[in-house]
Enzyme design. Structure first.
Site, PDB file in Angstrom:
ATOM      1  N   GLU A  52      45.134  43.332  54.848  1.00  0.00           N
ATOM      2  CA  GLU A  52      44.608  43.772  53.735  1.00  0.00           C
ATOM      3  C   GLU A  52      44.230  45.351  53.640  1.00  0.00           C
ATOM      4  OE1 GLU A  52      41.211  41.397  52.399  1.00  0.00           O
ATOM      5  OE2 GLU A  52      40.144  43.457  51.547  1.00  0.00           O
ATOM      6  N   THR A 103      37.517  43.353  51.311  1.00  0.00           N
ATOM      7  CA  THR A 103      36.819  42.186  50.760  1.00  0.00           C
ATOM      8  C   THR A 103      36.093  41.270  51.516  1.00  0.00           C
ATOM      9  OG1 THR A 103      38.818  40.740  51.026  1.00  0.00           O
ATOM     10  CG2 THR A 103      38.542  42.153  48.777  1.00  0.00           C
ATOM     11  N   CYS A 135      45.540  38.681  46.040  1.00  0.00           N
ATOM     12  CA  CYS A 135      44.447  38.038  45.456  1.00  0.00           C
ATOM     13  C   CYS A 135      43.884  38.948  44.488  1.00  0.00           C
ATOM     14  CB  CYS A 135      43.677  37.826  46.621  1.00  0.00           C
ATOM     15  SG  CYS A 135      41.989  37.105  45.825  1.00  0.00           S
ATOM     16  N   CYS A 156      34.337  40.410  48.062  1.00  0.00           N
ATOM     17  CA  CYS A 156      34.544  39.250  46.972  1.00  0.00           C
ATOM     18  C   CYS A 156      33.440  38.248  47.255  1.00  0.00           C
ATOM     19  CB  CYS A 156      35.898  38.506  47.111  1.00  0.00           C
ATOM     20  SG  CYS A 156      36.045  37.152  48.308  1.00  0.00           S
TER      21      CYS A 156
HETATM   22  S1  SF4 Z   1      38.410  35.917  50.567  1.00  0.00           S
HETATM   23 FE1  SF4 Z   1      38.103  36.829  48.484  1.00  0.00          FE
HETATM   24  S2  SF4 Z   1      39.638  38.413  48.324  1.00  0.00           S
HETATM   25 FE2  SF4 Z   1      40.252  37.412  50.160  1.00  0.00          FE
HETATM   26  S3  SF4 Z   1      42.061  36.104  49.453  1.00  0.00           S
HETATM   27 FE3  SF4 Z   1      39.802  34.906  49.235  1.00  0.00          FE
HETATM   28  S4  SF4 Z   1      39.296  35.257  47.134  1.00  0.00           S
HETATM   29 FE4  SF4 Z   1      40.769  36.665  47.471  1.00  0.00          FE
END
Ligand code: SF4
Length: 289
Positions: free
Chosen positions: A124, A162, A94, A190
């Site tokens: 992550e 995130t 992402c 995010c």
């Molecule tokens: S939660 Fe946010 S950082 Fe994680 S995959 Fe989804 S859009 Fe990307």
């Protein structure tokens, strides 16, 4: 009555990665991910039924296969080993996770001690840590109490997983201020996460909700955070992974006339619709429609 949270289900990054895996599976019989592609067992089962193979680590990937790097990202040494073996890589990290990886790499190279706020066992965080040049000058803190144990460093950079909450990032930044002459705070939380968190707060604050059905994988960090927020709001939460956990004849459902529905960022739309329809149909029956 059933009321949906304004933002629920797949976020941009997960949708992008899952769509890419689905598309690759149409054209290639040897499509792999390292680890589960998404924290949702039902969606994983759907992709596996299409032919997806899941490896525990990169050494299991056979030559000639295609590897989809999932939205959580991957450590640099893993992708380097795959490239060295000539494996075809489709990097679906992402872009928001990518930003956290790049910040960690950049600030580590500038001599900052890296503090990652997040869950040290989450892929992550492992991936972000895998972009830090000097991994011995980096650490992961899960909460305020762990942040209190961080030692003094001349230059410290705080980077967030995130899915963390803004309030916690601010509190940890406050704690680290006294532990560094120069603190850089990178808010890499995010918007998708914040949107889903705000949406569940709005759902229960603006409606007379008797209970919320929260749909999402039990190992999904972002769904877990929604559960924490709903619980803090004092609302009764039923966290389910799929329709088999919905017993519309149970006391929980019979006692509630207004039910909210929320879902984590890794929950597919088809599953949300299925559960929403089951609950709505049962409520119609209970009301004698
Ligand atoms: S939660 Fe946010 S950082 Fe994680 S995959 Fe989804 S859009 Fe990307």
């Amino acid at each position: 009555m059933v009321i949906m949270a304004e933002h629920a289900g797949f976020c941009f990054g997960v949708k992008r990665a899952v769509d890419a895996v689905s598309e690759a599976l149409k054209n290639n019989s040897e499509v792999w991910t390292i680890g589960l592609p998404i924290h949702n067992p039902q969606e994983v089962a759907r992709l596996q039924a299409m032919g997806l193979r899941v490896a525990q680590n990169d050494s299991e990937i056979p030559s000639g296969a295609k590897v989809m790097i999932r939205a959580h990202g991957e450590a640099l040494d893993v992708t380097e080993r795959l490239r060295a073996r000539g494996i075809d890589i489709a990097d679906m990290t992402c872009p928001f996770v990518r930003k956290a990886q790049e910040k960690a790499a950049e600030l580590s190279s500038e001599g900052y001690h890296i503090v990652l706020l997040g869950d040290k066992n989450h892929p992550e965080i492992k991936g972000i840590l895998g972009h830090v040049g000097n991994v011995n000058d980096a650490e992961v803190v899960a909460d305020e109490s762990e942040a209190l144990n961080v030692q003094f460093h001349a230059k410290t950079a705080l980077i967030s997983q995130t899915t963390q909450r803004e309030e916690r990032l601010e509190k940890i930044a406050g704690i680290l201020t006294g532990k560094s002459s120069e603190l850089r705070v990178c808010n890499t939380i995010c918007k998708a996460t914040a949107q889903r968190q705000d949406a569940v707060r709005k759902l229960v604050r603006e409606n007379q909700i008797d209970g919320v059905v929260l749909i999402g994988g039990k190992s999904s960090a972002n769904t877990g955070k929604l559960k924490d927020i709903l619980t803090a709001e004092g609302v009764n939460v039923l966290w389910v992974e799929d329709e088999n956990e919905i017993n519309a004849n149970s006391k929980w459902f019979k006692e509630k006339s207004v039910i909210g529905i929320a879902a984590g960022a890794s929950t597919p739309e088809w599953l949300i619709d299925k559960i929403k329809n089951i609950i709505a149909a049962k409520q119609d029956v209970l009301r004698g429609y």
